[in-house]
Design a protein around this motif. Structure first.
Motif, short mmCIF file in Angstrom:
data_model
loop_
_atom_site.label_atom_id
_atom_site.label_comp_id
_atom_site.label_asym_id
_atom_site.label_seq_id
_atom_site.Cartn_x
_atom_site.Cartn_y
_atom_site.Cartn_z
N ILE A 23 0.84 -1.20 0.00
CA ILE A 23 0.00 0.00 0.00
C ILE A 23 0.88 1.25 0.00
N ALA A 24 1.87 1.27 0.88
CA ALA A 24 2.78 2.43 0.96
C ALA A 24 3.51 2.62 -0.36
N TRP A 25 3.89 1.52 -0.99
CA TRP A 25 4.60 1.57 -2.26
C TRP A 25 3.73 2.24 -3.32
N GLU A 26 2.46 1.85 -3.37
CA GLU A 26 1.55 2.43 -4.36
C GLU A 26 1.33 3.92 -4.07
N ARG A 27 1.12 4.28 -2.80
CA ARG A 27 0.90 5.68 -2.43
C ARG A 27 2.11 6.53 -2.73
N GLY A 28 3.28 6.01 -2.43
CA GLY A 28 4.50 6.78 -2.55
C GLY A 28 5.30 6.47 -3.79
N ARG A 29 4.62 6.06 -4.86
CA ARG A 29 5.33 5.65 -6.07
C ARG A 29 6.33 6.71 -6.53
N GLY A 30 5.98 7.99 -6.40
CA GLY A 30 6.89 9.05 -6.81
C GLY A 30 8.11 9.13 -5.91
N ALA A 31 7.88 9.10 -4.59
CA ALA A 31 8.98 9.25 -3.64
C ALA A 31 9.76 7.96 -3.46
N LEU A 32 9.08 6.82 -3.52
CA LEU A 32 9.73 5.54 -3.24
C LEU A 32 10.01 4.72 -4.49
N ILE A 60 17.84 5.41 -4.55
CA ILE A 60 16.61 4.68 -4.22
C ILE A 60 16.64 4.28 -2.74
N ARG A 61 17.75 3.71 -2.31
CA ARG A 61 17.86 3.27 -0.91
C ARG A 61 17.72 4.44 0.06
N HIS A 62 18.34 5.56 -0.27
CA HIS A 62 18.29 6.73 0.61
C HIS A 62 16.84 7.22 0.76
N ARG A 63 16.11 7.32 -0.35
CA ARG A 63 14.71 7.75 -0.28
C ARG A 63 13.88 6.79 0.56
N ARG A 64 14.09 5.51 0.39
CA ARG A 64 13.33 4.51 1.15
C ARG A 64 13.69 4.56 2.63
N GLU A 65 14.97 4.74 2.93
CA GLU A 65 15.40 4.84 4.33
C GLU A 65 14.79 6.05 5.00
N GLN A 66 14.68 7.16 4.28
CA GLN A 66 14.06 8.36 4.86
C GLN A 66 12.59 8.09 5.17
N ALA A 67 11.88 7.44 4.27
CA ALA A 67 10.48 7.13 4.51
C ALA A 67 10.32 6.18 5.70
N LEU A 68 11.17 5.18 5.79
CA LEU A 68 11.12 4.26 6.93
C LEU A 68 11.46 4.96 8.23
N GLN A 69 12.44 5.84 8.18
CA GLN A 69 12.84 6.59 9.38
C GLN A 69 11.66 7.40 9.92
N GLN A 70 10.90 8.02 9.03
CA GLN A 70 9.74 8.81 9.45
C GLN A 70 8.71 7.94 10.16
N ALA A 71 8.52 6.72 9.70
CA ALA A 71 7.59 5.81 10.35
C ALA A 71 8.14 5.29 11.67
N MET A 72 9.43 4.96 11.68
CA MET A 72 10.01 4.31 12.85
C MET A 72 10.23 5.26 14.02
N ILE A 73 10.30 6.56 13.79
CA ILE A 73 10.49 7.48 14.93
C ILE A 73 9.28 7.47 15.85
N ARG A 74 8.16 6.94 15.38
CA ARG A 74 6.96 6.82 16.22
C ARG A 74 6.99 5.55 17.07
N MET A 75 8.05 4.74 16.92
CA MET A 75 8.19 3.51 17.70
C MET A 75 9.14 3.75 18.87
N SER A 76 8.94 3.00 19.94
CA SER A 76 9.86 3.09 21.08
C SER A 76 11.21 2.49 20.68
N PRO A 77 12.29 2.89 21.37
CA PRO A 77 13.60 2.29 21.08
C PRO A 77 13.59 0.76 21.22
#
Length: 162
Positions: A28-37, A115-132
Motif C-alpha cells: 500500500i505504501a509503495w503504491e501511495r509513494g510511487r513518486g517518492a519511493l 533509491i535506498r536513501h529515499r526509502r530509508e528516509q520514509a522508513l525513518q519517518q515511520a520508525m520514529i513513532r516507535m519506542s527504542p
C-alpha cells in the motif's frame, strides 16, 4: 516415521500474520509513494536486474535469466535498456572472451544508492513513532527473517522422515 505437514495458516509462529500484514502495508505504501519511493526512470524489473548484478558482479546473462526466471530475449532487452541508460556495462569475461559479464556503472551504483536513501528516509519517518525497544526488536526480528529467507526451504507438502 512420517509427520503430516502443517498447513501454513496453522504454523506455530505467531509472527506469520504480522509479517503478512507488514507486506500488505508495504505494498500500500509503495503504491501511495510511487513518486517518492519508486525506481524511476527505471522499471521494477530493471531495478531488480541492478540489485542482482550489484550482489553478483560479473554475472552473465544466462545466470541472470535463471535468477529472474526469465527467457533470454527478455533478459537481453532489460540489459540493453540498462546499458543504453548508462546504468550497466557488459564486458568480456577474462577467462572466456566470448562470454559477457555484467557490472553496474558508477551511475548505476549512484541510482541504487538514491533509491535506498529515499526509502530509508520514509522508513525513518515511520520508525520514529516507535519506542527504542520496539525498534530494536524489529531490527532483530527482520535480521533473523532475512537470514531465514536466504536459507533453502522444503517445498510445501514435503514429508519429513526420521
Amino acid at each position: 516415521m512420517h509427520e503430516t505437514p502443517t498447513p501454513v495458516h496453522q504454523h506455530g509462529s505467531r509472527a506469520v500474520p504480522e509479517v503478512g500484514q507488514l507486506l500488505e502495508l508495504l505494498e500500500i505504501a509503495w503504491e501511495r509513494g510511487r513518486g517518492a519511493l519508486g525506481t524511476a526512470p527505471l522499471s521494477a524489473a530493471q531495478t531488480r536486474v541492478m540489485y542482482i548484478v550489484e550482489r553478483e558482479p560479473g554475472i552473465n546473462a544466462s545466470a541472470l535469466g535463471r535468477r529472474l526466471s526469465a527467457a533470454a530475449p527478455s533478459v537481453t532487452r532489460l540489459c540493453d535498456r540498462l546499458q543504453a541508460a548508462g546504468f550497466l556495462r557488459r564486458t568480456p569475461r577474462p577467462q572466456d572472451r566470448r562470454e559477457m559479464q555484467l557490472e553496474l556503472t558508477d551511475t548505476g551504483i549512484a541510482h541504487l544508492n538514491t533509491i535506498r536513501h529515499r526509502r530509508e528516509q520514509a522508513l525513518q519517518q515511520a520508525m520514529i513513532r516507535m519506542s527504542p525497544d520496539a525498534q530494536h526488536a524489529l531490527a532483530t526480528g527482520l535480521s533473523a527473517l532475512c537470514a531465514a529467507v536466504g536459507e533453502p526451504t522444503r517445498p510445501l507438502g514435503h514429508e519429513e522422515t526420521a
